[in-house]
Design an enzyme around this catalytic site. Structure first.
Site, PDB file in Angstrom:
ATOM      1  N   GLU A 101      16.656 -22.201   1.835  1.00  0.00           N
ATOM      2  CA  GLU A 101      15.766 -21.516   2.756  1.00  0.00           C
ATOM      3  C   GLU A 101      15.271 -22.569   3.728  1.00  0.00           C
ATOM      4  O   GLU A 101      15.377 -23.761   3.459  1.00  0.00           O
ATOM      5  CB  GLU A 101      14.577 -20.916   2.001  1.00  0.00           C
ATOM      6  CG  GLU A 101      13.387 -21.868   1.796  1.00  0.00           C
ATOM      7  CD  GLU A 101      13.684 -23.067   0.913  1.00  0.00           C
ATOM      8  OE1 GLU A 101      14.674 -23.017   0.158  1.00  0.00           O
ATOM      9  OE2 GLU A 101      12.934 -24.062   0.983  1.00  0.00           O
ATOM     10  N   LYS A 148      12.916 -34.411   4.531  1.00  0.00           N
ATOM     11  CA  LYS A 148      13.660 -33.402   3.769  1.00  0.00           C
ATOM     12  C   LYS A 148      14.999 -33.916   3.254  1.00  0.00           C
ATOM     13  O   LYS A 148      15.474 -33.494   2.203  1.00  0.00           O
ATOM     14  CB  LYS A 148      13.880 -32.163   4.633  1.00  0.00           C
ATOM     15  CG  LYS A 148      12.587 -31.492   5.110  1.00  0.00           C
ATOM     16  CD  LYS A 148      11.858 -30.772   4.005  1.00  0.00           C
ATOM     17  CE  LYS A 148      10.619 -30.036   4.511  1.00  0.00           C
ATOM     18  NZ  LYS A 148       9.843 -29.450   3.410  1.00  0.00           N
ATOM     19  N   SER A 191       5.754 -37.179   8.401  1.00  0.00           N
ATOM     20  CA  SER A 191       6.881 -36.587   7.672  1.00  0.00           C
ATOM     21  C   SER A 191       8.071 -36.214   8.545  1.00  0.00           C
ATOM     22  O   SER A 191       9.177 -36.065   8.029  1.00  0.00           O
ATOM     23  CB  SER A 191       6.400 -35.361   6.899  1.00  0.00           C
ATOM     24  OG  SER A 191       5.771 -34.450   7.786  1.00  0.00           O
TER      25      SER A 191
HETATM   26  C1  LIG Z   1       8.385 -32.560   9.226  1.00  0.00           C
HETATM   27  C2  LIG Z   1       7.881 -31.685   8.145  1.00  0.00           C
HETATM   28  N1  LIG Z   1       6.786 -32.037   7.470  1.00  0.00           N
HETATM   29  C3  LIG Z   1       6.273 -31.277   6.500  1.00  0.00           C
HETATM   30  C4  LIG Z   1       6.844 -30.070   6.159  1.00  0.00           C
HETATM   31  C5  LIG Z   1       6.181 -29.238   5.107  1.00  0.00           C
HETATM   32  O1  LIG Z   1       6.837 -29.285   3.877  1.00  0.00           O
HETATM   33  P1  LIG Z   1       6.245 -30.108   2.681  1.00  0.00           P
HETATM   34  O2  LIG Z   1       4.834 -29.697   2.501  1.00  0.00           O
HETATM   35  O3  LIG Z   1       7.116 -29.700   1.539  1.00  0.00           O
HETATM   36  O4  LIG Z   1       6.362 -31.541   2.981  1.00  0.00           O
HETATM   37  C6  LIG Z   1       7.993 -29.663   6.827  1.00  0.00           C
HETATM   38  C7  LIG Z   1       8.650 -28.381   6.439  1.00  0.00           C
HETATM   39  O5  LIG Z   1       9.442 -27.816   7.084  1.00  0.00           O
HETATM   40  C8  LIG Z   1       8.527 -30.490   7.839  1.00  0.00           C
HETATM   41  O6  LIG Z   1       9.624 -30.118   8.505  1.00  0.00           O
END
Ligand SMILES: Cc1ncc(COP(=O)(O)O)c(C=O)c1O
Lengths: 260, 393
Positions: free
Chosen positions: B115, B93, B377
């Site tokens: 948000e 993020k 992620s």
């Molecule tokens: C570690 C992590 N991965 C994935 C996501 C999902 O978001 P996005 O689909 O935009 O990657 C989040 C959202 O809070 C997250 O904190």
């Protein structure tokens, strides 16, 4: 010319200031909604009926929670149209709905249903000029007036383009923010109205935050009339149809006093 | 420049038929201004140099590409992890928030709002706002505040104001509604840092551009490490920003792209799988795929992971799905929790529950798939309590 516009223009020609209260369909309850609509039509020149929606991002707490309440009672936006059919107060009906329900059932099908329910105009607060061509065509085909919103942040060239597409009235959003009663009518309102006047001869109504007869009078002294939402919805919920109707009678008085 | 971002750069703001700008008139000028500001900034070398510097020094990029040998044995394929969990603040993020807040300062905005679902985007926004000395308000569903307590505390320590949202399902969707209400009210001096590739144009394109660094790095790293491209690239999809960031690096390659959505309690029960089980609709300013009923009411989603507990998805994903360029699978709460534990036990890495969905897909489906690149992620500190509860540990 749409029926709604014709109606509003002839009232304006008589020197009457226009009063458009907003009600949430299905509120306070399935059965008491009809009487509320009829009572609030009494002193109104048109009535705006909000269709309940799950994600009403232009609405403040009063209208948002009224919508949630209707949805809890099983009244969604399309069901709300069915419920409105044949209730017929004395004033023409305008439906206010977010765009997704329209998209979901299809623009043409939605306009057909709205028209069958006795609706004469549409307000879609999350559909800006650039995305509205389809629904405007569908509305025209079904004789529905298209009501456009102009915001304090709309520059003159946008106001002009937006006003050109209106076939009902132009809704001058008096302040930045969501729906909800305000203590004071923003000074911005008259600027927004002036921009609309430069762009169109259609009726210009001020809405968002108008909450008492004094404010309504002040707004209508620069505009052709007012839309009153949260204040009416709150009264319908707290004091029922009569409470809302007597408030609207007071507002009517303040507007009529302007004719002098 | 990739295919998709070229497409969206046309004035329409659409990926194929998806995207657009379904917002109140009050926001139109701000969105047009933001679109222009981003066009200018992204072709301004000084802006690029400054952002690259921040990504290196503040975020710690490039993040490693890591061969997960023991996890690979369990999956039956060779698994590489793109380690966004090692980015500052613990998730991808921050790539987006530093870029957007830098852009906001360039635009003269003096207040930041956001948000958050899992709290990772809120923490990353609060971090960027603290870095630039701007006040920050973060909207968060009450349900999410309870299950991501750690991140609520982190945001407050970073100086952000966290505002709980009780409306609707009291999760990510409702937090976005409330942030949009704030923005409609304060649009003149406030920048809304949206946290995924969702929202009205230009947000899906902008956030995708800022996250594309994940795929750009990963492609170069995998070529260097393995001497070739992966067979499959897998990422979890909530709004879809980490997946778009990773996928964009491989659009023009002969590589399978797989997004993994939240199947929650199962696709026949409550879930968050908008592509797998949704229909076309408009949510949060864009036409995409959403979970809704016959009247167009958005339905309440469910996922054990707050970041995937969302009834919509970014328009670029809806477009990738419609063209077949990417395919979309899903994993249940139970599968995600299991994958969470497998990664912890085999590699000593505690993943966030969101990417645990991507890992779950690989554990279920990976056998014989060759070389598989997975977007890790974020890290899972925030989820330890929720996982302990679900396992009654
Ligand atoms: C570690 C992590 N991965 C994935 C996501 C999902 O978001 P996005 O689909 O935009 O990657 C989040 C959202 O809070 C997250 O904190």
């Amino acid at each position: 010319m749409t029926k709604l516009l014709d109606h509003l223009l002839s009232l304006r020609a008589e020197g009457r200031k226009l009063l458009v209260p907003y009600l949430m369909a299905g509120v306070p309850q399935r059965d008491s909604y009809g009487p509320a609509l009829v009572a609030c039509s009494e002193d109104a020149d048109a009535v705006e009926v909000g269709l309940p929606y799950s994600d009403p991002l232009m609405d403040g707490p009063v209208i948002a929670s009224a919508g949630e309440r209707a949805i809890r009672d099983g009244i969604g936006p399309i069901e709300a149209l069915e419920l409105t059919a044949g209730l017929g107060g004395s004033a023409p009906l305008i439906a206010m709905t977010y765009y997704n329900p329209i998209y979901r059932v299809g623009e043409r099908a939605f306009c057909a249903r709205a028209s069958r329910a006795g609706v004469t105009g549409l307000i879609v607060p999350d559909l800006p000029l650039e995305e509205s061509a389809g629904i405007r065509n569908a509305a025209r085909e079904h004789g529905l007036a298209w009501i456009t919103l102009v915001a304090p942040t709309s520059p003159p060239h946008r106001v002009e383009a937006i006003a050109k597409t209106a076939t009902g009235f132009v809704y001058a959003v008096s302040t930045l923010g969501v729906t909800g009663a305000r203590d004071e009518l923003s000074a911005v309102a008259s600027k927004v109205v002036a921009r609309c006047r430069d762009a169109t001869d259609l009726p210009v109504l001020v809405g968002l935050g108008v909450s008492n007869p004094e404010q309504a009078g002040a707004a209508a002294s620069v505009a052709d009339g007012v839309v009153i939402g949260s204040a009416v919805v709150k009264l319908v919920l707290e004091r029922g149809a009569e409470g809302a109707a007597s408030f609207l009678a007071e507002v009517r008085g303040a507007l009529d006093a302007l004719q002098g | 420049m990739t295919v998709a971002s070229d497409q969206v750069r046309q004035a329409t703001g659409r990926f194929g038929e998806f995207g657009g700008r379904y917002v109140p008139e009050a926001l139109m000028s701000a969105l047009i201004e933001l679109e222009q500001a981003w066009q200018e900034a992204r072709s301004d070398a000084a802006f690029g140099t400054r952002l690259d510097g921040l990504l290196a020094d503040v975020v710690g990029r490039p993040t490693p590409l890591y061969l997960a040998e023991r996890f690979s044995e369990r999956a039956g394929c060779r698994v590489l992890l793109k380690r966004e969990d090692l980015a500052h603040t613990g998730a991808h993020k921050i790539n987006n928030t530093l870029g957007q807040v830098l852009l906001a300062t360039r635009m003269g905005k003096r207040r930041i709002i956001a948000e958050t679902g899992a709290g990772q985007h809120g923490v990353a926004t609060a971090t960027a706002a603290a870095f630039f000395g701007l006040p920050c308000v973060v909207y968060m569903g009450a349900v999410d505040m309870a299950r991501q307590q750690l991140n609520v505390v982190r945001m407050r320590m970073l100086g952000a104001e966290v505002v709980g949202v009780e409306a609707g399902s009291a999760t990510l969707k409702d937090a976005i509604n409330e942030a949009l209400r704030d923005w409609v009210t304060n649009v003149e001096d406030t920048h809304y840092v949206i946290g995924s590739v969702v929202g009205p144009h230009p947000y899906p394109a902008l956030v995708g551009d800022l996250q594309a660094i994940i795929g750009t790095e990963a492609r170069a790293q995998v070529l260097e490490l393995e001497g070739g491209l992966p067979d499959e690239v897998v990422a979890c999809v909530g709004g879809g920003s980490n997946a778009i960031g990773l996928f964009r690096g491989f659009y023009d390659d002969d590589v399978r792209l797989i997004g993994v959505e939240a199947a929650g309690e199962g696709l026949d029960k409550r879930h968050g799988a908008s592509i797998t089980a949704g229909t076309q609709g408009v949510l949060h300013g864009a036409l995409s795929l959403v979970l809704q009923d016959d009247e167009g009411l958005i339905t309440h989603p469910h996922s054990i992971s707050a970041g995937l507990d969302y009834p919509g998805v970014g328009p670029e994903h809806a477009w990738l799905a419609s063209t077949g360029r990417a395919i979309y699978e899903s994993a249940t709460d139970e599968e995600a929790v299991k994958a969470f534990r497998v990664l912890a036990a085999t590699e000593g890495i505690v993943p966030a529950l969101e990417p645990a969905h991507a890992l779950a897909h690989v554990l279920r489906d990976g056998a014989g798939k060759g070389l598989v690149l997975v977007g890790l992620s974020g890290r899972g500190d925030k989820d330890v309590a929720a996982v302990a509860e679900s396992l009654a540990l």
